[in-house]
Design a protein around this motif. Sequence first.
Motif, PDB file in Angstrom:
ATOM      1  N   GLY A  67       1.099  -1.700   0.426  1.00  0.00           N
ATOM      2  CA  GLY A  67       0.104  -0.194  -0.142  1.00  0.00           C
ATOM      3  C   GLY A  67       0.922   1.952  -0.351  1.00  0.00           C
ATOM      4  O   GLY A  67       0.279   2.297   0.540  1.00  0.00           O
ATOM      5  N   VAL A  68       1.746   1.676  -0.779  1.00  0.00           N
ATOM      6  CA  VAL A  68       2.763   2.190  -0.768  1.00  0.00           C
ATOM      7  C   VAL A  68       2.271   3.582  -1.886  1.00  0.00           C
ATOM      8  O   VAL A  68       1.708   2.971  -3.095  1.00  0.00           O
ATOM      9  N   GLU A  69       3.107   4.588  -2.144  1.00  0.00           N
ATOM     10  CA  GLU A  69       2.447   5.852  -2.758  1.00  0.00           C
ATOM     11  C   GLU A  69       3.801   6.123  -3.379  1.00  0.00           C
ATOM     12  O   GLU A  69       5.268   5.487  -4.107  1.00  0.00           O
ATOM     13  N   LYS A  70       3.762   5.896  -5.342  1.00  0.00           N
ATOM     14  CA  LYS A  70       4.745   5.683  -5.697  1.00  0.00           C
ATOM     15  C   LYS A  70       5.009   7.067  -6.775  1.00  0.00           C
ATOM     16  O   LYS A  70       4.410   8.107  -6.658  1.00  0.00           O
ATOM     17  N   PHE A  71       6.328   6.572  -6.596  1.00  0.00           N
ATOM     18  CA  PHE A  71       7.345   8.404  -7.012  1.00  0.00           C
ATOM     19  C   PHE A  71       7.836   7.614  -8.614  1.00  0.00           C
ATOM     20  O   PHE A  71       8.356   6.474  -8.532  1.00  0.00           O
ATOM     21  N   GLN A  72       8.400   8.544  -9.314  1.00  0.00           N
ATOM     22  CA  GLN A  72       9.422   8.640 -10.205  1.00  0.00           C
ATOM     23  C   GLN A  72      10.172   9.393 -10.844  1.00  0.00           C
ATOM     24  O   GLN A  72      10.267  10.236 -10.481  1.00  0.00           O
ATOM     25  N   HIS A  73      11.763   8.890 -10.999  1.00  0.00           N
ATOM     26  CA  HIS A  73      12.825   9.764 -11.881  1.00  0.00           C
ATOM     27  C   HIS A  73      11.602  11.532 -12.092  1.00  0.00           C
ATOM     28  O   HIS A  73      11.455  11.087 -13.016  1.00  0.00           O
ATOM     29  N   GLY A  74      12.779  12.215 -11.423  1.00  0.00           N
ATOM     30  CA  GLY A  74      12.296  13.603 -12.039  1.00  0.00           C
ATOM     31  C   GLY A  74      11.436  14.195 -10.974  1.00  0.00           C
ATOM     32  O   GLY A  74      11.027  15.570 -10.844  1.00  0.00           O
ATOM     33  N   ASP A  75      10.506  13.273  -9.661  1.00  0.00           N
ATOM     34  CA  ASP A  75       9.566  13.334  -8.989  1.00  0.00           C
ATOM     35  C   ASP A  75      10.193  14.971  -8.376  1.00  0.00           C
ATOM     36  O   ASP A  75      11.462  14.577  -8.133  1.00  0.00           O
TER      37      ASP A  75
ATOM     38  N   SER B 228      16.416   1.493  -6.408  1.00  0.00           N
ATOM     39  CA  SER B 228      16.920   2.925  -5.695  1.00  0.00           C
ATOM     40  C   SER B 228      16.955   3.774  -6.206  1.00  0.00           C
ATOM     41  O   SER B 228      16.845   4.225  -7.614  1.00  0.00           O
ATOM     42  N   CYS B 229      16.552   4.648  -5.331  1.00  0.00           N
ATOM     43  CA  CYS B 229      16.493   6.386  -6.130  1.00  0.00           C
ATOM     44  C   CYS B 229      17.632   6.270  -4.670  1.00  0.00           C
ATOM     45  O   CYS B 229      17.829   6.195  -3.967  1.00  0.00           O
ATOM     46  N   ALA B 230      18.010   7.985  -4.843  1.00  0.00           N
ATOM     47  CA  ALA B 230      18.257   9.487  -4.527  1.00  0.00           C
ATOM     48  C   ALA B 230      17.464  10.891  -4.255  1.00  0.00           C
ATOM     49  O   ALA B 230      16.558  10.709  -5.496  1.00  0.00           O
ATOM     50  N   PHE B 231      17.686  10.972  -3.082  1.00  0.00           N
ATOM     51  CA  PHE B 231      17.199  12.312  -3.073  1.00  0.00           C
ATOM     52  C   PHE B 231      17.586  13.442  -2.721  1.00  0.00           C
ATOM     53  O   PHE B 231      18.453  13.916  -1.677  1.00  0.00           O
ATOM     54  N   TYR B 232      17.505  14.938  -3.517  1.00  0.00           N
ATOM     55  CA  TYR B 232      18.718  15.679  -3.864  1.00  0.00           C
ATOM     56  C   TYR B 232      17.790  16.900  -3.584  1.00  0.00           C
ATOM     57  O   TYR B 232      17.438  16.831  -4.058  1.00  0.00           O
ATOM     58  N   CYS B 233      18.368  17.672  -2.722  1.00  0.00           N
ATOM     59  CA  CYS B 233      17.911  18.431  -2.008  1.00  0.00           C
ATOM     60  C   CYS B 233      18.575  19.560  -1.913  1.00  0.00           C
ATOM     61  O   CYS B 233      19.984  19.864  -1.747  1.00  0.00           O
ATOM     62  N   ARG B 234      18.299  20.876  -3.398  1.00  0.00           N
ATOM     63  CA  ARG B 234      19.898  21.116  -3.281  1.00  0.00           C
ATOM     64  C   ARG B 234      20.023  22.868  -2.142  1.00  0.00           C
ATOM     65  O   ARG B 234      20.697  23.024  -2.045  1.00  0.00           O
TER      66      ARG B 234
ATOM     67  N   ASP C 268      26.467  -2.664 -14.413  1.00  0.00           N
ATOM     68  CA  ASP C 268      26.594  -2.087 -15.428  1.00  0.00           C
ATOM     69  C   ASP C 268      25.477  -0.457 -14.658  1.00  0.00           C
ATOM     70  O   ASP C 268      25.590   0.643 -15.414  1.00  0.00           O
ATOM     71  N   LYS C 269      24.322  -1.333 -14.366  1.00  0.00           N
ATOM     72  CA  LYS C 269      22.870   0.014 -14.346  1.00  0.00           C
ATOM     73  C   LYS C 269      24.049   0.859 -13.459  1.00  0.00           C
ATOM     74  O   LYS C 269      23.771   2.143 -13.758  1.00  0.00           O
ATOM     75  N   LEU C 270      24.546   0.464 -12.353  1.00  0.00           N
ATOM     76  CA  LEU C 270      25.017   1.341 -10.984  1.00  0.00           C
ATOM     77  C   LEU C 270      26.181   2.605 -11.474  1.00  0.00           C
ATOM     78  O   LEU C 270      25.839   3.449 -11.184  1.00  0.00           O
ATOM     79  N   ARG C 271      27.064   1.750 -12.612  1.00  0.00           N
ATOM     80  CA  ARG C 271      28.072   2.757 -13.768  1.00  0.00           C
ATOM     81  C   ARG C 271      26.799   3.388 -13.895  1.00  0.00           C
ATOM     82  O   ARG C 271      27.596   4.704 -14.037  1.00  0.00           O
TER      83      ARG C 271
ATOM     84  N   ASP D 109      26.839   8.048 -13.750  1.00  0.00           N
ATOM     85  CA  ASP D 109      27.813   9.164 -14.096  1.00  0.00           C
ATOM     86  C   ASP D 109      26.431   9.717 -14.808  1.00  0.00           C
ATOM     87  O   ASP D 109      26.934  10.570 -15.177  1.00  0.00           O
ATOM     88  N   THR D 110      25.644   9.183 -15.288  1.00  0.00           N
ATOM     89  CA  THR D 110      24.166  10.116 -15.381  1.00  0.00           C
ATOM     90  C   THR D 110      23.267  11.469 -14.445  1.00  0.00           C
ATOM     91  O   THR D 110      22.632  12.003 -14.861  1.00  0.00           O
ATOM     92  N   ARG D 111      23.369  10.240 -13.442  1.00  0.00           N
ATOM     93  CA  ARG D 111      22.722  11.173 -12.046  1.00  0.00           C
ATOM     94  C   ARG D 111      23.586  11.762 -10.986  1.00  0.00           C
ATOM     95  O   ARG D 111      24.008  12.986 -10.732  1.00  0.00           O
ATOM     96  N   LEU D 112      23.949  10.796  -9.931  1.00  0.00           N
ATOM     97  CA  LEU D 112      24.771  11.287  -8.960  1.00  0.00           C
ATOM     98  C   LEU D 112      26.130  12.352  -9.303  1.00  0.00           C
ATOM     99  O   LEU D 112      26.279  12.689  -8.828  1.00  0.00           O
TER     100      LEU D 112
END
Length: 221
Positions: free
Chosen positions: A108-116, A140-146, A173-176, A180-183
């Motif tokens: 019963g969790v609510e879902k989010f997507q990349h970029g939300d 896996s997700c990270a949450f960036y607080c600018r 390979d996915k982690l690399r 490279d593209t996110r963190l």
Amino acid sequence: MGVQVRPLLARGVFATYGYFVVDEETGHAFLIDPGAQADLFLRAVRGHDWTVEAIVLTHGHFDHIGAVEELRAAWGIPVLAHAESERYLTDPYLNLSASHGAPLRVRGVEKFQHGDRLTLGEGSNVELEVLHVPGHTDDSCAFYCRRVGAALVGDTVYEGGPGLTVFPTGDADKLRASLDTRLLTLPDGTELLSGHSRPTTVARLRRAVRRPADVPGDRMS
């Protein structure tokens, strides 16, 4: 008044950091990854007179979700996770709880997507940008607080470098690609707040992942 990120180390099978991201003006907060010892989180909230609006998960492994159900029941709040999370949260094999003697499921969790962007009510100082960083797990997700120059990265990064990919659905390979593209596109001084280690920075992570692939102890192997 601004935003503060407050870690709390919970000790279950593993020691795992949960994090409160708190709007200092209102006392409202997100709680990231309460892995065990729900009473610790309950006492912290009472002691600071915070109001937790939602529990947010970096991924569905048992050591990051162990206190979710007790806290959700106590506070009557939603649990938020990536759209890929359901199979981890409901499968004790994938979330690793089955191999540690206490099968665990969260439904019963609510879902989010990349970029939300996750925010705490109207006018809040807190905004977390969702970065989908598959590799340790597919959800896996990270949450960036600018505003505070930090990203909460779960098990995607440890103090010494990238996270592990040895568990079911782990993929080096996915982690690399995620790094490279996110963190690694975040500012060099951004603090990376891990679930199992002291903080590191984007600059230190960049140096770690540029080591030759055959260096002994490379965490990606």
